[in-house]
Design a protein around this motif. Sequence first.
Motif, PDB file in Angstrom:
ATOM      1  N   TRP A 253      -9.734  -3.849 -14.802  1.00 16.20           N
ATOM      2  CA  TRP A 253      -8.323  -4.282 -14.416  1.00 16.20           C
ATOM      3  C   TRP A 253      -8.096  -5.146 -12.996  1.00 16.20           C
ATOM      4  O   TRP A 253      -7.085  -5.316 -12.595  1.00 16.20           O
ATOM      5  CB  TRP A 253      -7.301  -3.252 -14.667  1.00 16.20           C
ATOM      6  N   ARG A 254      -9.251  -5.055 -12.344  1.00 20.27           N
ATOM      7  CA  ARG A 254      -9.287  -5.528 -10.995  1.00 20.27           C
ATOM      8  C   ARG A 254      -8.651  -7.099 -10.621  1.00 20.27           C
ATOM      9  O   ARG A 254      -8.394  -7.343  -9.554  1.00 20.27           O
ATOM     10  CB  ARG A 254     -10.926  -5.443 -10.376  1.00 20.27           C
ATOM     11  N   ILE A 255      -8.718  -7.986 -11.832  1.00 22.26           N
ATOM     12  CA  ILE A 255      -8.249  -9.158 -11.890  1.00 22.26           C
ATOM     13  C   ILE A 255      -6.645  -9.235 -11.266  1.00 22.26           C
ATOM     14  O   ILE A 255      -6.090 -10.119 -10.830  1.00 22.26           O
ATOM     15  CB  ILE A 255      -8.420  -9.872 -13.058  1.00 22.26           C
ATOM     16  N   ALA A 256      -6.008  -7.929 -11.562  1.00 22.55           N
ATOM     17  CA  ALA A 256      -4.533  -7.915 -11.355  1.00 22.55           C
ATOM     18  C   ALA A 256      -4.308  -8.120  -9.717  1.00 22.55           C
ATOM     19  O   ALA A 256      -3.376  -8.903  -9.145  1.00 22.55           O
ATOM     20  CB  ALA A 256      -4.188  -6.534 -11.677  1.00 22.55           C
ATOM     21  N   ALA A 257      -5.390  -7.567  -9.069  1.00 21.49           N
ATOM     22  CA  ALA A 257      -5.266  -7.677  -7.431  1.00 21.49           C
ATOM     23  C   ALA A 257      -5.573  -9.218  -7.298  1.00 21.49           C
ATOM     24  O   ALA A 257      -4.836  -9.879  -6.159  1.00 21.49           O
ATOM     25  CB  ALA A 257      -6.508  -6.902  -6.802  1.00 21.49           C
ATOM     26  N   VAL A 258      -6.315  -9.982  -7.991  1.00 21.47           N
ATOM     27  CA  VAL A 258      -6.461 -11.431  -7.549  1.00 21.47           C
ATOM     28  C   VAL A 258      -5.105 -12.031  -7.986  1.00 21.47           C
ATOM     29  O   VAL A 258      -4.891 -12.981  -7.199  1.00 21.47           O
ATOM     30  CB  VAL A 258      -7.699 -11.765  -8.355  1.00 21.47           C
ATOM     31  N   VAL A 259      -4.560 -11.775  -8.973  1.00 21.84           N
ATOM     32  CA  VAL A 259      -3.393 -12.431  -9.489  1.00 21.84           C
ATOM     33  C   VAL A 259      -2.259 -12.216  -8.242  1.00 21.84           C
ATOM     34  O   VAL A 259      -1.470 -13.153  -7.921  1.00 21.84           O
ATOM     35  CB  VAL A 259      -2.857 -11.639 -10.815  1.00 21.84           C
ATOM     36  N   ILE A 260      -2.143 -11.141  -7.823  1.00 21.24           N
ATOM     37  CA  ILE A 260      -1.214 -10.742  -6.603  1.00 21.24           C
ATOM     38  C   ILE A 260      -1.452 -11.759  -5.408  1.00 21.24           C
ATOM     39  O   ILE A 260      -0.717 -12.274  -4.810  1.00 21.24           O
ATOM     40  CB  ILE A 260      -1.430  -9.253  -6.260  1.00 21.24           C
ATOM     41  N   VAL A 261      -2.627 -11.843  -4.984  1.00 17.36           N
ATOM     42  CA  VAL A 261      -3.088 -12.721  -3.968  1.00 17.36           C
ATOM     43  C   VAL A 261      -2.876 -14.315  -4.239  1.00 17.36           C
ATOM     44  O   VAL A 261      -2.180 -14.992  -3.430  1.00 17.36           O
ATOM     45  CB  VAL A 261      -4.610 -12.474  -3.527  1.00 17.36           C
ATOM     46  N   VAL A 262      -3.075 -14.543  -5.294  1.00 18.37           N
ATOM     47  CA  VAL A 262      -2.958 -16.011  -5.899  1.00 18.37           C
ATOM     48  C   VAL A 262      -1.412 -16.511  -5.683  1.00 18.37           C
ATOM     49  O   VAL A 262      -0.866 -17.232  -5.118  1.00 18.37           O
ATOM     50  CB  VAL A 262      -3.476 -16.434  -7.294  1.00 18.37           C
ATOM     51  N   GLN A 263      -0.603 -15.255  -6.314  1.00 20.80           N
ATOM     52  CA  GLN A 263       0.938 -15.532  -6.250  1.00 20.80           C
ATOM     53  C   GLN A 263       1.379 -15.652  -4.787  1.00 20.80           C
ATOM     54  O   GLN A 263       2.272 -16.474  -4.617  1.00 20.80           O
ATOM     55  CB  GLN A 263       1.635 -14.348  -7.042  1.00 20.80           C
ATOM     56  N   SER A 264       0.781 -15.010  -3.984  1.00 18.67           N
ATOM     57  CA  SER A 264       1.364 -14.779  -2.600  1.00 18.67           C
ATOM     58  C   SER A 264       0.827 -16.270  -1.966  1.00 18.67           C
ATOM     59  O   SER A 264       1.943 -16.948  -1.211  1.00 18.67           O
ATOM     60  CB  SER A 264       0.491 -13.879  -1.627  1.00 18.67           C
ATOM     61  N   LEU A 265      -0.309 -16.811  -2.045  1.00 21.19           N
ATOM     62  CA  LEU A 265      -0.614 -18.111  -1.721  1.00 21.19           C
ATOM     63  C   LEU A 265       0.353 -19.118  -2.133  1.00 21.19           C
ATOM     64  O   LEU A 265       0.718 -20.361  -1.467  1.00 21.19           O
ATOM     65  CB  LEU A 265      -2.045 -18.540  -1.947  1.00 21.19           C
ATOM     66  N   VAL A 266       0.647 -19.116  -3.387  1.00 23.17           N
ATOM     67  CA  VAL A 266       1.453 -20.115  -4.181  1.00 23.17           C
ATOM     68  C   VAL A 266       2.916 -19.893  -3.393  1.00 23.17           C
ATOM     69  O   VAL A 266       3.587 -20.908  -3.375  1.00 23.17           O
ATOM     70  CB  VAL A 266       1.554 -19.917  -5.803  1.00 23.17           C
ATOM     71  N   GLU A 267       3.412 -18.760  -3.485  1.00 16.49           N
ATOM     72  CA  GLU A 267       4.699 -18.578  -2.623  1.00 16.49           C
ATOM     73  C   GLU A 267       4.657 -19.046  -1.457  1.00 16.49           C
ATOM     74  O   GLU A 267       5.827 -19.624  -0.987  1.00 16.49           O
ATOM     75  CB  GLU A 267       4.914 -17.162  -2.807  1.00 16.49           C
ATOM     76  N   LEU A 268       3.460 -19.018  -0.506  1.00 22.96           N
ATOM     77  CA  LEU A 268       3.765 -19.293   0.755  1.00 22.96           C
ATOM     78  C   LEU A 268       4.053 -20.934   0.856  1.00 22.96           C
ATOM     79  O   LEU A 268       4.519 -21.501   1.410  1.00 22.96           O
ATOM     80  CB  LEU A 268       2.348 -19.278   1.545  1.00 22.96           C
ATOM     81  N   LEU A 269       3.337 -21.709  -0.205  1.00 23.61           N
ATOM     82  CA  LEU A 269       3.287 -23.018  -0.185  1.00 23.61           C
ATOM     83  C   LEU A 269       4.757 -23.540  -0.875  1.00 23.61           C
ATOM     84  O   LEU A 269       5.459 -24.433  -0.298  1.00 23.61           O
ATOM     85  CB  LEU A 269       2.261 -23.713  -1.151  1.00 23.61           C
ATOM     86  N   GLY A 270       5.350 -22.635  -1.909  1.00 21.31           N
ATOM     87  CA  GLY A 270       6.420 -22.810  -2.419  1.00 21.31           C
ATOM     88  C   GLY A 270       7.476 -22.678  -1.311  1.00 21.31           C
ATOM     89  O   GLY A 270       8.626 -23.557  -1.475  1.00 21.31           O
ATOM     90  N   MET A 271       7.352 -21.828  -0.304  1.00 20.99           N
ATOM     91  CA  MET A 271       8.532 -21.571   0.753  1.00 20.99           C
ATOM     92  C   MET A 271       8.738 -23.022   1.454  1.00 20.99           C
ATOM     93  O   MET A 271       9.816 -23.153   1.996  1.00 20.99           O
ATOM     94  CB  MET A 271       8.139 -20.455   1.606  1.00 20.99           C
ATOM     95  N   ILE A 272       7.407 -23.694   1.558  1.00 18.00           N
ATOM     96  CA  ILE A 272       7.545 -25.054   2.533  1.00 18.00           C
ATOM     97  C   ILE A 272       8.621 -25.726   1.539  1.00 18.00           C
ATOM     98  O   ILE A 272       9.570 -26.408   2.221  1.00 18.00           O
ATOM     99  CB  ILE A 272       6.279 -25.567   2.567  1.00 18.00           C
ATOM    100  N   PHE A 273       8.431 -25.870   0.339  1.00 15.89           N
ATOM    101  CA  PHE A 273       9.326 -26.583  -0.513  1.00 15.89           C
ATOM    102  C   PHE A 273      10.674 -26.089  -0.475  1.00 15.89           C
ATOM    103  O   PHE A 273      11.692 -26.699  -0.497  1.00 15.89           O
ATOM    104  CB  PHE A 273       8.794 -26.840  -1.891  1.00 15.89           C
TER     105      PHE A 273
END
Length: 287
Positions: A253-273
Amino acid sequence: MYESLLWPVLVMLLYATFIQVPLLHLREALRDYRFLLAIVVGNFLVLPLLVAALLPMLPADPALRLGMALVLLVPCTDWFITFTQLGGGNTPRAIAVTPINLLLQLVLLPLYLWLLMGDGLTGVFDVATLIPAVLIVAIPLALALPCERWFESSHARGRIRERLAVLPVPLLALVVLLIAAAQAAHVYEAAGTLLQSVIPVCILYLLLAALAARFIASLMKLPVDQGRTLAFSFGTRNSFVVLPFALTLPDGWRIAAVVIVVQSLVELLGMIFYLWWIPRRLFREPS
């Protein structure tokens, strides 16, 4: 080695985050009933329904869906305030409702996971393995309460807290690097899925969350600055709080942590938009 370094860094990150949350000022959040109702209904009723609709768009991998559910179900308590200020929102109200968002997410997250994942989580969360994750969240939170009182006792001490506000950014960067190093094999194996499914769902969430804010703000007849605050609250998620729980999951189930990190990075770029879209298009000042 990387995971042993990750835990203390996470504790420091959560502490640096929690001391910026006005936990002693819950009464202030209750004064504006209309705005509070909009925040609570949006974050804890409308958005969980949105998450339930988005999860089937991911591959039928319970670990992927768990990671996405964990991160999208919890509203942000830190850079939500920063982006609200940058985007022309109502910063005092953003600060006031932050403790409400934090407390409700900690209480309601287990219920949401049970409703969304059901029997799929049987045997995944073991009480013994959850204890370290609970402590990593509880200890910084417990320390933040007396520290907040200490910071507010004088202007000079308050300035110390203002200086500490810069810590979450470098600590978050360090956490991302440590997780990438510790989960490198999982990232490599899931690279295709992350690009084809996880990232598009994260982007879609950002768009729909902002539109949900627009709808609720219109329904509740909120002023423009409060509508912007609503949008930034709905768009930002609290990855720091759920990361410890994802990192205690079994190997499969460790991929769940990777998903959380990826979402954070997408969110950060999304906040610029968001900083362009929210004040100039979605919540424009009346001419």
